[in-house]
Design a protein around this motif. Structure first.
Motif, mmCIF file in Angstrom:
data_model
loop_
_atom_site.group_PDB
_atom_site.id
_atom_site.type_symbol
_atom_site.label_atom_id
_atom_site.label_comp_id
_atom_site.label_asym_id
_atom_site.label_seq_id
_atom_site.Cartn_x
_atom_site.Cartn_y
_atom_site.Cartn_z
ATOM 1 N N ASP A 142 0.846 -1.200 0.000
ATOM 2 C CA ASP A 142 0.000 0.000 0.000
ATOM 3 C C ASP A 142 0.883 1.251 0.000
ATOM 4 O OD1 ASP A 142 -1.959 -1.880 0.322
ATOM 5 O OD2 ASP A 142 -2.619 -1.202 2.307
ATOM 6 N N LYS A 143 0.436 2.270 -0.706
ATOM 7 C CA LYS A 143 1.069 3.603 -0.717
ATOM 8 C C LYS A 143 2.547 3.568 -1.094
ATOM 9 C CE LYS A 143 -2.046 5.332 2.923
ATOM 10 N NZ LYS A 143 -3.062 5.858 2.022
ATOM 11 N N GLU A 144 2.928 2.674 -1.959
ATOM 12 C CA GLU A 144 4.344 2.527 -2.338
ATOM 13 C C GLU A 144 4.844 3.710 -3.184
ATOM 14 O OE1 GLU A 144 6.596 0.487 -1.518
ATOM 15 O OE2 GLU A 144 8.126 0.582 -3.086
ATOM 16 N N PHE A 145 3.935 4.321 -3.960
ATOM 17 C CA PHE A 145 4.371 5.334 -4.940
ATOM 18 C C PHE A 145 3.835 6.726 -4.597
ATOM 19 C CE2 PHE A 145 4.321 1.216 -7.004
ATOM 20 C CZ PHE A 145 5.604 1.161 -7.538
ATOM 21 N N ASP A 146 4.620 7.743 -4.971
ATOM 22 C CA ASP A 146 4.173 9.130 -4.779
ATOM 23 C C ASP A 146 3.170 9.525 -5.853
ATOM 24 O OD1 ASP A 146 5.990 9.644 -2.613
ATOM 25 O OD2 ASP A 146 7.592 9.638 -4.115
ATOM 26 N N LEU A 147 3.288 8.888 -7.013
ATOM 27 C CA LEU A 147 2.435 9.240 -8.155
ATOM 28 C C LEU A 147 2.272 7.988 -9.013
ATOM 29 C CD1 LEU A 147 1.053 11.474 -9.916
ATOM 30 C CD2 LEU A 147 3.287 11.835 -10.996
ATOM 31 N N VAL A 148 1.050 7.770 -9.487
ATOM 32 C CA VAL A 148 0.765 6.606 -10.341
ATOM 33 C C VAL A 148 0.149 7.108 -11.649
ATOM 34 C CG1 VAL A 148 -0.680 4.540 -10.568
ATOM 35 C CG2 VAL A 148 0.484 5.015 -8.396
ATOM 36 N N LEU A 149 0.715 6.660 -12.763
ATOM 37 C CA LEU A 149 0.240 7.071 -14.084
ATOM 38 C C LEU A 149 -0.264 5.858 -14.854
ATOM 39 C CD1 LEU A 149 3.264 9.388 -14.996
ATOM 40 C CD2 LEU A 149 1.087 10.056 -13.930
ATOM 41 N N SER A 150 -1.356 6.020 -15.560
ATOM 42 C CA SER A 150 -1.899 4.905 -16.349
ATOM 43 C C SER A 150 -2.405 5.446 -17.681
ATOM 44 C CB SER A 150 -3.027 4.211 -15.583
ATOM 45 O OG SER A 150 -3.440 3.059 -16.291
ATOM 46 N N SER A 151 -1.707 5.071 -18.729
ATOM 47 C CA SER A 151 -2.028 5.629 -20.049
ATOM 48 C C SER A 151 -2.408 4.548 -21.047
ATOM 49 C CB SER A 151 -0.792 6.404 -20.550
ATOM 50 O OG SER A 151 -0.527 6.178 -21.905
ATOM 51 N N HIS A 152 -3.566 4.733 -21.673
ATOM 52 C CA HIS A 152 -3.965 3.947 -22.847
ATOM 53 C C HIS A 152 -4.141 2.455 -22.603
ATOM 54 C CE1 HIS A 152 -2.726 7.791 -24.596
ATOM 55 N NE2 HIS A 152 -3.621 7.506 -25.533
ATOM 56 N N LEU A 153 -4.774 2.125 -21.467
ATOM 57 C CA LEU A 153 -5.295 0.762 -21.270
ATOM 58 C C LEU A 153 -6.749 0.899 -20.827
ATOM 59 C CD1 LEU A 153 -5.048 -2.336 -21.064
ATOM 60 C CD2 LEU A 153 -4.395 -2.004 -18.661
ATOM 61 N N LEU A 154 -6.948 1.441 -19.615
ATOM 62 C CA LEU A 154 -8.313 1.691 -19.151
ATOM 63 C C LEU A 154 -8.952 2.718 -20.080
ATOM 64 C CD1 LEU A 154 -7.548 1.887 -15.323
ATOM 65 C CD2 LEU A 154 -8.339 -0.081 -16.664
ATOM 66 N N PHE A 155 -10.230 2.580 -20.294
ATOM 67 C CA PHE A 155 -11.017 3.431 -21.186
ATOM 68 C C PHE A 155 -10.642 3.192 -22.657
ATOM 69 C CE2 PHE A 155 -10.792 5.683 -17.090
ATOM 70 C CZ PHE A 155 -12.119 5.572 -16.736
ATOM 71 N N THR A 156 -9.363 3.229 -23.001
ATOM 72 C CA THR A 156 -8.946 2.990 -24.392
ATOM 73 C C THR A 156 -9.524 1.675 -24.906
ATOM 74 O OG1 THR A 156 -6.896 4.233 -24.154
ATOM 75 C CG2 THR A 156 -6.940 2.550 -25.874
ATOM 76 N N TYR A 157 -9.477 0.630 -24.040
ATOM 77 C CA TYR A 157 -9.946 -0.696 -24.451
ATOM 78 C C TYR A 157 -11.247 -1.065 -23.729
ATOM 79 C CZ TYR A 157 -5.471 -1.168 -26.812
ATOM 80 O OH TYR A 157 -4.405 -0.986 -27.662
ATOM 81 N N ALA A 158 -12.109 -0.083 -23.538
ATOM 82 C CA ALA A 158 -13.389 -0.332 -22.856
ATOM 83 C C ALA A 158 -14.291 -1.247 -23.672
ATOM 84 C CB ALA A 158 -14.104 0.986 -22.572
ATOM 85 N N ASP A 159 -13.950 -1.472 -24.937
ATOM 86 C CA ASP A 159 -14.748 -2.414 -25.739
ATOM 87 C C ASP A 159 -14.516 -3.855 -25.293
ATOM 88 O OD1 ASP A 159 -12.119 -2.306 -26.634
ATOM 89 O OD2 ASP A 159 -12.639 -2.732 -28.714
ATOM 90 N N ARG A 160 -13.410 -4.124 -24.632
ATOM 91 C CA ARG A 160 -13.148 -5.501 -24.176
ATOM 92 C C ARG A 160 -12.900 -5.595 -22.678
ATOM 93 N NH1 ARG A 160 -8.188 -5.072 -28.067
ATOM 94 N NH2 ARG A 160 -9.751 -3.647 -28.832
#
Ligand SMILES: C[S@@+](CC[C@H](N)C(=O)[O-])C[C@H]1O[C@@H](n2cnc3c(N)ncnc32)[C@H](O)[C@@H]1O
Length: 233
Positions: A142-160
Motif C-alpha cells: 500500500d502507498k508505495e508510490f508518490d504518483l501513479v500514471l496509467s495511459s492507454h489501457l483503461l477506457f482505451t480498451y473499454a470495448d473488451r
C-alpha cells in the motif's frame, strides 16, 4: 479495404505502444517537481517514460504483462505496432489533432520509434525497473508510490475490458499510491466518448471514500475530444 484490415488488427489485441516522456508530460500535465518522486507507470508498454524520467531525478517502475517476453521480441512488436498505429491515425487523420506532432504523422512515427529504442536499451541495462505483472493485481505494498500514471489501457480498451475490471484496476492503482493516480485518456480507441462509464466509476469510487476529479491535460489532445484525465486522490 486497407482501413478495415487495420481496424481488425488494432481491435483484436492490445497495441504495444511507445510514448515518450514529452507525451507523458503533456498528457498528465506533469511538472518538473512531480518528476522527482517514486512513480509507477502501469501499463508501461514500450514507453520511454520510465527511462527518461530518471534523468529528472524520479525513481520509476513500469509494470506490464508483456515484460515476460525477451527484449528483442518486444522491440520488434513495438516497432511493428508503432507503424500500425501510426498508419491507422494517418488514414483517419480527421479523428486526430496533430498539433503536438508538428502537424505531421512522420514526426509522430519518429518520436515513437525513438521511444522504442530508448525503452529497449533501458530494459536491457536496468531490467529491475520493468516488472512483469498486470492489473487488477499489483505486487506492491500500500502507498508505495508518490504518483501513479496509467495511459492507454483503461477506457482505451473499454470495448473488451468490462466496467468491473476498470473499477478493480482503479482501486488497485489507488491502493499503491500515496498521492495521485492519473489516468488518460477517457475515450475509447475508436474515439467514442465514455461519459457513462466515467461517471459510474467516479460514483463507485466516491462510495469507497476515494475522491476523483476530471482535470485537463497540458494542452494535449491527439484523439479528438480527449482533453481530460481522471485524477484520484
Ligand atoms: C496501448 S499500450 C500503452 C502503453 C503505454 N502506457 C503508452 O502509453 O505508450 C497498452 C498496454 O497495456 C498492456 N496491458 C494489457 N493488459 C494489461 C493488464 N491487465 N495490466 C497492465 N497492463 C496491461 C499491454 O500489454 C500494452 O502494453
Amino acid at each position: 479495404m486497407v482501413t478495415d484490415r487495420l481496424e481488425n488488427e488494432i481491435v483484436g489485441e492490445y497495441l504495444l505502444t511507445a510514448r515518450s516522456l514529452a507525451e507523458y508530460r503533456a498528457m498528465f500535465a506533469l511538472t518538473d517537481a512531480e518528476l522527482s518522486g517514486h512513480i509507477l507507470d502501469c501499463p508501461g508498454g514500450a514507453a520511454s517514460f520510465a527511462c527518461e524520467a530518471v534523468e529528472f531525478g524520479a525513481r520509476t517502475v513500469a509494470v506490464d504483462p508483456v515484460y515476460a517476453q525477451p527484449a528483442g521480441e518486444l522491440r520488434e512488436t513495438a516497432l511493428a505496432d508503432t507503424d500500425r498505429g501510426n498508419a491507422w491515425s494517418a488514414a483517419h487523420t480527421g479523428d486526430y489533432l496533430w498539433d503536438f506532432y508538428d502537424g505531421d504523422p512522420a514526426v509522430h512515427r519518429q518520436m515513437r520509434h525513438r521511444a522504442v529504442r530508448r525503452f529497449v536499451a533501458d530494459l536491457v541495462a536496468c531490467p529491475q525497473r520493468y516488472v512483469e505483472a498486470g492489473l487488477p493485481s499489483l505486487p506492491f505494498p500500500d502507498k508505495e508510490f508518490d504518483l501513479v500514471l496509467s495511459s492507454h489501457l483503461l477506457f482505451t480498451y473499454a470495448d473488451r475490458l468490462k466496467p468491473d475490471f476498470h473499477l478493480a484496476a482503479l482501486l488497485e492503482l489507488a491502493r499503491v499510491s500515496a498521492g495521485e493516480v492519473r489516468v488518460y485518456p477517457l475515450v475509447e480507441h475508436s474515439g467514442a466518448e465514455l461519459t457513462d462509464l466515467v461517471e459510474w466509476l467516479r460514483a463507485e469510487l466516491d462510495g469507497k471514500g476515494i475522491r476523483s476529479e476530471l482535470r485537463p491535460t497540458a494542452f494535449y489532445e491527439f484523439q479528438r475530444g480527449a482533453r481530460d484525465m481522471l485524477v484520484l486522490g
